[in-house]
Design a protein around this motif. Sequence first.
Motif, PDB file in Angstrom:
ATOM      1  N   ASN A   1       0.871  -1.171   0.000  1.00 17.02           N
ATOM      2  CA  ASN A   1       0.000   0.000   0.000  1.00 17.02           C
ATOM      3  C   ASN A   1       0.907   1.219   0.000  1.00 17.02           C
ATOM      4  OD1 ASN A   1      -2.758  -0.973   0.134  1.00 17.02           O
ATOM      5  ND2 ASN A   1      -2.209  -1.803   2.123  1.00 17.02           N
ATOM      6  N   LEU A   2       0.772   2.062  -1.013  1.00  8.09           N
ATOM      7  CA  LEU A   2       1.641   3.224  -1.147  1.00  8.09           C
ATOM      8  C   LEU A   2       0.852   4.523  -1.020  1.00  8.09           C
ATOM      9  CD1 LEU A   2       3.823   2.142  -4.225  1.00  8.09           C
ATOM     10  CD2 LEU A   2       4.298   1.788  -1.790  1.00  8.09           C
ATOM     11  N   THR A   3       1.456   5.508  -0.373  1.00  8.31           N
ATOM     12  CA  THR A   3       0.871   6.846  -0.324  1.00  8.31           C
ATOM     13  C   THR A   3       0.956   7.424  -1.734  1.00  8.31           C
ATOM     14  OG1 THR A   3       2.975   7.934   0.115  1.00  8.31           O
ATOM     15  CG2 THR A   3       1.701   7.167   2.048  1.00  8.31           C
ATOM     16  N   PRO A   4       0.192   8.473  -2.024  1.00  2.80           N
ATOM     17  CA  PRO A   4       0.303   9.090  -3.349  1.00  2.80           C
ATOM     18  C   PRO A   4       1.744   9.495  -3.695  1.00  2.80           C
ATOM     19  CG  PRO A   4      -1.691   9.854  -2.296  1.00  2.80           C
ATOM     20  CD  PRO A   4      -0.934   9.047  -1.266  1.00  2.80           C
ATOM     21  N   ALA A   5       2.501  10.009  -2.742  1.00  3.41           N
ATOM     22  CA  ALA A   5       3.888  10.403  -3.016  1.00  3.41           C
ATOM     23  C   ALA A   5       4.753   9.192  -3.366  1.00  3.41           C
ATOM     24  CB  ALA A   5       4.475  11.148  -1.818  1.00  3.41           C
ATOM     25  N   GLN A   6       4.583   8.096  -2.628  1.00  4.77           N
ATOM     26  CA  GLN A   6       5.347   6.870  -2.913  1.00  4.77           C
ATOM     27  C   GLN A   6       4.938   6.283  -4.257  1.00  4.77           C
ATOM     28  OE1 GLN A   6       4.015   4.860   0.648  1.00  4.77           O
ATOM     29  NE2 GLN A   6       6.060   4.966   1.577  1.00  4.77           N
ATOM     30  N   PHE A   7       3.651   6.312  -4.544  1.00  7.33           N
ATOM     31  CA  PHE A   7       3.114   5.790  -5.807  1.00  7.33           C
ATOM     32  C   PHE A   7       3.693   6.583  -6.973  1.00  7.33           C
ATOM     33  CE2 PHE A   7      -0.314   4.793  -8.861  1.00  7.33           C
ATOM     34  CZ  PHE A   7      -0.652   3.485  -8.533  1.00  7.33           C
ATOM     35  N   ALA A   8       3.665   7.912  -6.871  1.00  9.80           N
ATOM     36  CA  ALA A   8       4.198   8.783  -7.926  1.00  9.80           C
ATOM     37  C   ALA A   8       5.685   8.538  -8.132  1.00  9.80           C
ATOM     38  CB  ALA A   8       3.942  10.246  -7.578  1.00  9.80           C
ATOM     39  N   GLU A   9       6.427   8.369  -7.042  1.00  5.37           N
ATOM     40  CA  GLU A   9       7.863   8.100  -7.137  1.00  5.37           C
ATOM     41  C   GLU A   9       8.109   6.782  -7.860  1.00  5.37           C
ATOM     42  OE1 GLU A   9      11.968   8.579  -6.736  1.00  5.37           O
ATOM     43  OE2 GLU A   9      10.350  10.029  -6.557  1.00  5.37           O
ATOM     44  N   GLY A  10       7.339   5.762  -7.535  1.00  3.78           N
ATOM     45  CA  GLY A  10       7.468   4.473  -8.208  1.00  3.78           C
ATOM     46  C   GLY A  10       7.182   4.568  -9.694  1.00  3.78           C
ATOM     47  N   LEU A  11       6.180   5.363 -10.064  1.00 10.55           N
ATOM     48  CA  LEU A  11       5.850   5.550 -11.484  1.00 10.55           C
ATOM     49  C   LEU A  11       6.995   6.229 -12.223  1.00 10.55           C
ATOM     50  CD1 LEU A  11       2.125   6.745 -11.309  1.00 10.55           C
ATOM     51  CD2 LEU A  11       2.971   4.482 -11.926  1.00 10.55           C
ATOM     52  N   ARG A  12       7.671   7.159 -11.561  1.00  8.77           N
ATOM     53  CA  ARG A  12       8.786   7.868 -12.195  1.00  8.77           C
ATOM     54  C   ARG A  12      10.042   7.004 -12.314  1.00  8.77           C
ATOM     55  NH1 ARG A  12       6.552  12.286  -9.476  1.00  8.77           N
ATOM     56  NH2 ARG A  12       7.724  11.945  -7.571  1.00  8.77           N
ATOM     57  N   ARG A  13      10.267   6.125 -11.366  1.00  8.83           N
ATOM     58  CA  ARG A  13      11.527   5.381 -11.286  1.00  8.83           C
ATOM     59  C   ARG A  13      11.541   4.076 -12.075  1.00  8.83           C
ATOM     60  NH1 ARG A  13      13.719   4.882  -5.399  1.00  8.83           N
ATOM     61  NH2 ARG A  13      15.720   5.019  -6.419  1.00  8.83           N
ATOM     62  N   HIS A  14      10.389   3.472 -12.285  1.00  7.64           N
ATOM     63  CA  HIS A  14      10.354   2.129 -12.885  1.00  7.64           C
ATOM     64  C   HIS A  14       9.343   2.061 -14.017  1.00  7.64           C
ATOM     65  CE1 HIS A  14      12.371   0.967  -9.175  1.00  7.64           C
ATOM     66  NE2 HIS A  14      11.370   1.464  -8.490  1.00  7.64           N
ATOM     67  N   PRO A  15       9.629   1.251 -15.024  1.00  4.04           N
ATOM     68  CA  PRO A  15       8.575   0.964 -16.002  1.00  4.04           C
ATOM     69  C   PRO A  15       7.559   0.024 -15.337  1.00  4.04           C
ATOM     70  CG  PRO A  15      10.627  -0.136 -16.623  1.00  4.04           C
ATOM     71  CD  PRO A  15      10.899   0.638 -15.377  1.00  4.04           C
ATOM     72  N   VAL A  16       6.322   0.446 -15.261  1.00  2.00           N
ATOM     73  CA  VAL A  16       5.288  -0.339 -14.589  1.00  2.00           C
ATOM     74  C   VAL A  16       4.071  -0.475 -15.477  1.00  2.00           C
ATOM     75  CG1 VAL A  16       6.028   0.526 -12.322  1.00  2.00           C
ATOM     76  CG2 VAL A  16       4.086   1.599 -13.463  1.00  2.00           C
ATOM     77  N   THR A  17       3.216  -1.440 -15.140  1.00  2.00           N
ATOM     78  CA  THR A  17       1.879  -1.499 -15.702  1.00  2.00           C
ATOM     79  C   THR A  17       1.003  -0.717 -14.737  1.00  2.00           C
ATOM     80  OG1 THR A  17       2.244  -3.674 -16.687  1.00  2.00           O
ATOM     81  CG2 THR A  17      -0.044  -3.008 -16.330  1.00  2.00           C
ATOM     82  N   LEU A  18       0.370   0.336 -15.228  1.00  2.00           N
ATOM     83  CA  LEU A  18      -0.503   1.169 -14.406  1.00  2.00           C
ATOM     84  C   LEU A  18      -1.939   0.765 -14.704  1.00  2.00           C
ATOM     85  CD1 LEU A  18      -0.858   3.499 -12.427  1.00  2.00           C
ATOM     86  CD2 LEU A  18      -0.731   5.066 -14.384  1.00  2.00           C
ATOM     87  N   LEU A  19      -2.628   0.256 -13.687  1.00  2.00           N
ATOM     88  CA  LEU A  19      -3.945  -0.342 -13.873  1.00  2.00           C
ATOM     89  C   LEU A  19      -5.013   0.428 -13.098  1.00  2.00           C
ATOM     90  CD1 LEU A  19      -5.577  -2.713 -15.046  1.00  2.00           C
ATOM     91  CD2 LEU A  19      -4.895  -4.061 -13.052  1.00  2.00           C
ATOM     92  N   ASP A  20      -5.964   0.982 -13.827  1.00  2.00           N
ATOM     93  CA  ASP A  20      -7.123   1.665 -13.251  1.00  2.00           C
ATOM     94  C   ASP A  20      -8.243   0.638 -13.222  1.00  2.00           C
ATOM     95  OD1 ASP A  20      -9.621   3.105 -13.050  1.00  2.00           O
ATOM     96  OD2 ASP A  20      -8.594   4.916 -13.735  1.00  2.00           O
ATOM     97  N   VAL A  21      -8.742   0.311 -12.024  1.00  2.00           N
ATOM     98  CA  VAL A  21      -9.742  -0.756 -11.908  1.00  2.00           C
ATOM     99  C   VAL A  21     -11.161  -0.213 -11.701  1.00  2.00           C
ATOM    100  CG1 VAL A  21      -8.062  -2.470 -11.134  1.00  2.00           C
ATOM    101  CG2 VAL A  21      -9.280  -1.094  -9.423  1.00  2.00           C
ATOM    102  N   ARG A  22     -11.365   1.067 -12.041  1.00  2.00           N
ATOM    103  CA  ARG A  22     -12.707   1.655 -11.958  1.00  2.00           C
ATOM    104  C   ARG A  22     -13.540   1.278 -13.186  1.00  2.00           C
ATOM    105  NH1 ARG A  22     -11.630   7.748 -11.726  1.00  2.00           N
ATOM    106  NH2 ARG A  22     -10.091   7.120 -13.276  1.00  2.00           N
ATOM    107  N   ARG A  23     -14.806   1.655 -13.141  1.00  2.00           N
ATOM    108  CA  ARG A  23     -15.690   1.423 -14.289  1.00  2.00           C
ATOM    109  C   ARG A  23     -15.220   2.261 -15.471  1.00  2.00           C
ATOM    110  NH1 ARG A  23     -19.262   3.091 -10.449  1.00  2.00           N
ATOM    111  NH2 ARG A  23     -19.743   4.864 -11.805  1.00  2.00           N
ATOM    112  N   PRO A  24     -15.523   1.845 -16.701  1.00  2.00           N
ATOM    113  CA  PRO A  24     -15.115   2.609 -17.887  1.00  2.00           C
ATOM    114  C   PRO A  24     -15.597   4.054 -17.879  1.00  2.00           C
ATOM    115  CG  PRO A  24     -15.801   0.423 -18.547  1.00  2.00           C
ATOM    116  CD  PRO A  24     -16.124   0.552 -17.075  1.00  2.00           C
ATOM    117  N   ASP A  25     -16.808   4.328 -17.362  1.00  2.00           N
ATOM    118  CA  ASP A  25     -17.300   5.705 -17.325  1.00  2.00           C
ATOM    119  C   ASP A  25     -16.481   6.554 -16.356  1.00  2.00           C
ATOM    120  OD1 ASP A  25     -18.716   4.058 -15.315  1.00  2.00           O
ATOM    121  OD2 ASP A  25     -19.784   5.901 -14.820  1.00  2.00           O
ATOM    122  N   GLU A  26     -16.027   5.965 -15.239  1.00  2.00           N
ATOM    123  CA  GLU A  26     -15.167   6.692 -14.300  1.00  2.00           C
ATOM    124  C   GLU A  26     -13.816   6.982 -14.946  1.00  2.00           C
ATOM    125  OE1 GLU A  26     -15.857   5.254  -9.870  1.00  2.00           O
ATOM    126  OE2 GLU A  26     -15.714   3.533 -11.228  1.00  2.00           O
TER     127      GLU A  26
END
Length: 112
Positions: A14-39
């Motif tokens: 479980n990452l805070t928004p700051a930790q999550f953002a840092e991870g996105l910047r540092r590593h190639p990741v699969t970023l998965l949005d699990v909300r409904r398509p309309d969201e």
Amino acid sequence: MFDFLKSSAPAYQNLTPAQFAEGLRRHPVTLLDVRRPDEFAGGHLPGAVNIDVTAPDFAQRAAALDKSKPTYVYCRSGARSASAAGQLTKAGFANVANLLGGVLDWPEKLVR
């Protein structure tokens, strides 16, 4: 003897928004949005793939993702993404991170 104790803790981070953002910047990741398509259409993190965790084919669609690549998961508030992160971990994804607070706590601008 107490193997059941090992399975009670989530095998994802479980990452805070700051930790999550840092991870996105540092590593190639699969970023998965699990909300409904309309969201998702209303605004999402740049580069995100949308697979609705409540859809009946979630497990099948998620299985097509690269299990060896870090997978960062988010939703609106963090509840659905925590569920998805648990499912992904059980499905063999090695490095899964959940965004605490979801997009509600995300400080950066969403894209459409």
